[in-house]
Enzyme design. Sequence first.
Site, PDB file in Angstrom:
ATOM      1  N   HIS A 114       0.654  -1.251   0.193  1.00  0.00           N
ATOM      2  CA  HIS A 114       0.036   0.196   0.213  1.00  0.00           C
ATOM      3  C   HIS A 114       0.704   1.568   0.016  1.00  0.00           C
ATOM      4  CE1 HIS A 114      -4.535  -1.513   0.508  1.00  0.00           C
ATOM      5  NE2 HIS A 114      -3.548  -2.205   0.823  1.00  0.00           N
TER       6      HIS A 114
ATOM      7  N   LYS B 136      -9.289  13.778   4.074  1.00  0.00           N
ATOM      8  CA  LYS B 136      -8.588  12.730   3.759  1.00  0.00           C
ATOM      9  C   LYS B 136      -7.171  12.828   5.434  1.00  0.00           C
ATOM     10  CE  LYS B 136      -6.946  13.754   0.228  1.00  0.00           C
ATOM     11  NZ  LYS B 136      -6.691  12.539  -1.114  1.00  0.00           N
ATOM     12  N   ARG B 137      -6.518  11.574   5.451  1.00  0.00           N
ATOM     13  CA  ARG B 137      -5.629  11.993   6.596  1.00  0.00           C
ATOM     14  C   ARG B 137      -4.414  13.843   6.605  1.00  0.00           C
ATOM     15  NH1 ARG B 137      -6.401   8.671  11.031  1.00  0.00           N
ATOM     16  NH2 ARG B 137      -3.996   9.031  11.789  1.00  0.00           N
TER      17      ARG B 137
ATOM     18  N   LYS C 245       0.285  14.541   1.314  1.00  0.00           N
ATOM     19  CA  LYS C 245      -1.430  15.164   0.380  1.00  0.00           C
ATOM     20  C   LYS C 245      -1.143  16.267   0.178  1.00  0.00           C
ATOM     21  CE  LYS C 245      -3.708  11.015   2.417  1.00  0.00           C
ATOM     22  NZ  LYS C 245      -3.896  10.183   2.128  1.00  0.00           N
TER      23      LYS C 245
ATOM     24  N   THR D 236      -8.519   6.718  -2.804  1.00  0.00           N
ATOM     25  CA  THR D 236      -9.489   6.875  -3.551  1.00  0.00           C
ATOM     26  C   THR D 236     -10.936   7.791  -2.801  1.00  0.00           C
ATOM     27  OG1 THR D 236      -9.745   5.810  -0.953  1.00  0.00           O
ATOM     28  CG2 THR D 236     -10.046   4.303  -2.799  1.00  0.00           C
TER      29      THR D 236
ATOM     30  N   LYS E 126     -14.534   8.751  -4.303  1.00  0.00           N
ATOM     31  CA  LYS E 126     -16.133   9.048  -4.535  1.00  0.00           C
ATOM     32  C   LYS E 126     -16.244  10.521  -4.775  1.00  0.00           C
ATOM     33  CE  LYS E 126     -13.879   7.138  -0.247  1.00  0.00           C
ATOM     34  NZ  LYS E 126     -13.790   7.511   1.592  1.00  0.00           N
TER      35      LYS E 126
HETATM   36  C1  LIG Z   1     -12.022   7.538   1.815  1.00  0.00           C
HETATM   37  C2  LIG Z   1     -11.774   7.764   2.747  1.00  0.00           C
HETATM   38  C3  LIG Z   1     -10.253   7.696   3.092  1.00  0.00           C
HETATM   39  C4  LIG Z   1      -9.568   8.175   2.048  1.00  0.00           C
HETATM   40  O1  LIG Z   1      -9.773   8.922   1.644  1.00  0.00           O
HETATM   41  P1  LIG Z   1      -7.850   9.256   0.489  1.00  0.00           P
HETATM   42  O2  LIG Z   1      -8.249  10.624   0.300  1.00  0.00           O
HETATM   43  O3  LIG Z   1      -7.637   7.750  -0.397  1.00  0.00           O
HETATM   44  O4  LIG Z   1      -6.776   9.041   1.575  1.00  0.00           O
HETATM   45  C5  LIG Z   1      -9.925   7.828   4.521  1.00  0.00           C
HETATM   46  N1  LIG Z   1     -10.903   8.206   5.412  1.00  0.00           N
HETATM   47  C6  LIG Z   1     -12.263   8.496   5.133  1.00  0.00           C
HETATM   48  C7  LIG Z   1     -13.444   8.386   6.240  1.00  0.00           C
HETATM   49  C8  LIG Z   1     -12.913   7.936   3.732  1.00  0.00           C
HETATM   50  O5  LIG Z   1     -14.015   7.234   4.076  1.00  0.00           O
END
Ligand SMILES: *Cc1c(COP(=O)(O)O)cnc(C)c1O
Length: 813
Positions: free
Chosen positions: A348, A534-535, A540, A642, A646
Amino acid sequence: MKITTEQFIKEFKRRLTDEYALDVKDATKEELYRTLAAVVKSGYFDIWRKSKNSFDQDQKKQVYYFSIEFLPGQLLKSNLLNMGWYTLVKKAFQELGLDLDEIAQVEPDMALGNGGLGRLASAFMDSSASLALPVNGNGIRYKYGLFKQKFVDGYQVELANAWLDQNNVWEVARPSKAVKVHFGGQVYLKEGADGTLEPVYENDKVILAVPYDTGIVGYKNRHVNTMRLWDAQIPAEEEINFPTIESRRRVEDLTSVLYPDDSNEAGKFFRLNQEYFFVSAGMQSIIRHYKQVHLSLLDLSQYVSVHINDTHPAMCVAELMRILLDDEKLSWEDAWKQTVQVMSYTNHTIMAEALEKWPLYMLEKVQPRLVQIIQEIDRRYALELEAKGQSQLLASTRPVKDNMIYMANLAIIGSHSVNGVAKLHTELLKQDVLKDFYTLYPERFNNKTNGITVRRWLEIANPSLTKTIDRVIGTKWHYDAKELHKLASHVSDKRLVDAIGQVKYQNKVRFAKYVKATMGLEISPKAIFDVQVKRLHAYKRQLLNLLRIIQLYLNLKQNPALDIYPRVFIFGAKAAPSYHYAKSIIKCINEVADLINHDDSLNDKLKVVFVEDYRVSLAEKIIPAADVSEQISTATKEASGTSNMKLMLNGALTVATLDGANIEIKDRVGEDNIFIFGLQKEEVLDYEQNHGYHSADYYQNDPAIHRVLDALVDGSIPHIQAEGREIFDSLVRANDEYFVLRDFEDYLRAQNEVDQLYRNQTQWNKKCLINIANAGYFSSDDTIRNYAEDIWQVTPTVSENGKVSAEDARYPL
Ligand SMILES: *Cc1c(COP(=O)(O)O)cnc(C)c1O
């Protein structure tokens, strides 16, 4: 066997009386939620039982997905949807004068993960059940989920998340299926009567692993899989070995907290214990069950697949060897052959600090027998390379080096498949990070681009967009998300394009209300909603986003008439509690937000919203309301991402670097429907390898950058003295590891294009439509189908009515 609203209401009322002796009008939301959950469970528990039995009756090969994190979010609505009950229950509740949405919000998020990794594991659970694939989850039942985040004076504060205090309605404890996990002590090999060597354990401690199972309901196919999470307990007969409160606490602690380190190696002894605990419990229960159904362990790989999700469960390799050698008396050669065929591994990350390695002496304390086995794997591996004439690759690939165990190396050597999570990421693994392994075992490497559960992120999170789409292309996409592509032929349908815009507007109104209610902040749904959720991580680059906001603010202060389209910047992000730099960025964003949101001279052209406690259920509120999706990691650093998927699915346009799955998004929607900027992979690698980047030059020579960075340290932004300085220094003095300054100007250019395009709503909405139409390619249904075919070699089970995925097979009441 269609159920009617009347039947449902009758059953619901009966349950409410049975459980609480209450009428609907007297029940609290909590009581209504529990009652509904009870009715839901009675609808799928019998099918769950049948699904489990059918695996064994049909001698189906089964997959066990080992993941130290799962992030399912709330389960009520997704269970209702998957059972085909959602619309019916909504309507029934209306008739009862109840609001399903409100009642569903009572459920605490099941937050047994940090972010993308755990969410992916849960998406895979949902998709494999929906495809009737025999996939079982295996993880840890943390007593405390991921911390709850609060902001106090702009600082992140972490609160315990005791989610089990309210009881988890979905889980079933199965103490009869408990297994014993041995920890510590000493082990030596003794010659048995038949001349074979047998391990003898001394002074070890036995801990009971008790499984808690959750049914994972397939989408309208009458198939229910199992997610098994393990809880640590003291075995009754061992009470004597845990005499003090402290020693008992240590056992409970084993499954008490989820490590909140998102990708940095936790480096804690405790974490290693957790890893061995769920690996050993899971592997033991797999073999025990296997032996009830099958005769020979030499056939194991025909019936069992074990997937290692990131390196945390890499000890599966050694633990299976231990069981096959010590308990089942297989020869090393036979055991190893089965192990490699059974195991597969997903990488990952390529971030060096996130690749786990553990000192041998630590594992020695956790389970000395595994150390012996790993050393033997290492010894034989060295011999194998020597025989192949490839000893020059040994140092970079062996599992044990300098008294450390390299978990990724162990996972790769012990698996028949190694995959990355987006095309670029897999290429980097092959060409760079795992290059020597790729030379040795090219056939093991493959790509599986991550995916998302389209049903959760569209049907549940965005019902109005769902309705709009259904009206145009029907509902086939609920089963096969690629069908969304049919929307692409409707880009000239002005009514549809306008409708997309109207739906977005409604969702923004809804989210604005939420912000007003929870934060007391007024935001206009007419502004561009610009979202980064995101985190919080340096790579990032939330910081790049922040610097742009500061620049806009300074420009507006200088020239209040500046023609910019009003924007609301929306952030959601947790930082690992020990990640100082990330927390400083949170503090700075919050202070900039405070400054901007209270400055009337800006005429509402800028607003900054940093929501507290970003989590799955909050993502479901924010994402449908987003116009712009910020996917701005330094190229090569984000393995896939991801939230990018979304957001596009919900009709946001992406501002992106060519990193992770952003590249595949661009390939699908075309360059005209995405805003690409920034350094590319080759440029980043070149800078890193040749030390050709000098960030201080950008500060010195670019007046715009100079001005923005000065604002971090000259008091223009109050209350960030220490944090502003820390960030300034990271950018100017520590050479800006993630090339924020290098990408700044091009980022502004891309954002300017966003500003201009948004003024033409028809053009904008057309591009949104194209993004929605292409998002179906990122359905986790397809991702998991590829795992099933290429890696696990498992096929769907046939449902009761003889079809693999029965159209609209609702669950019975
Ligand atoms: C989808 C999701 C993530 C992942 O987000 P990235 O932009 O891919 O890092 C992290 N936290 C939550 C709550 C999510 O739904």
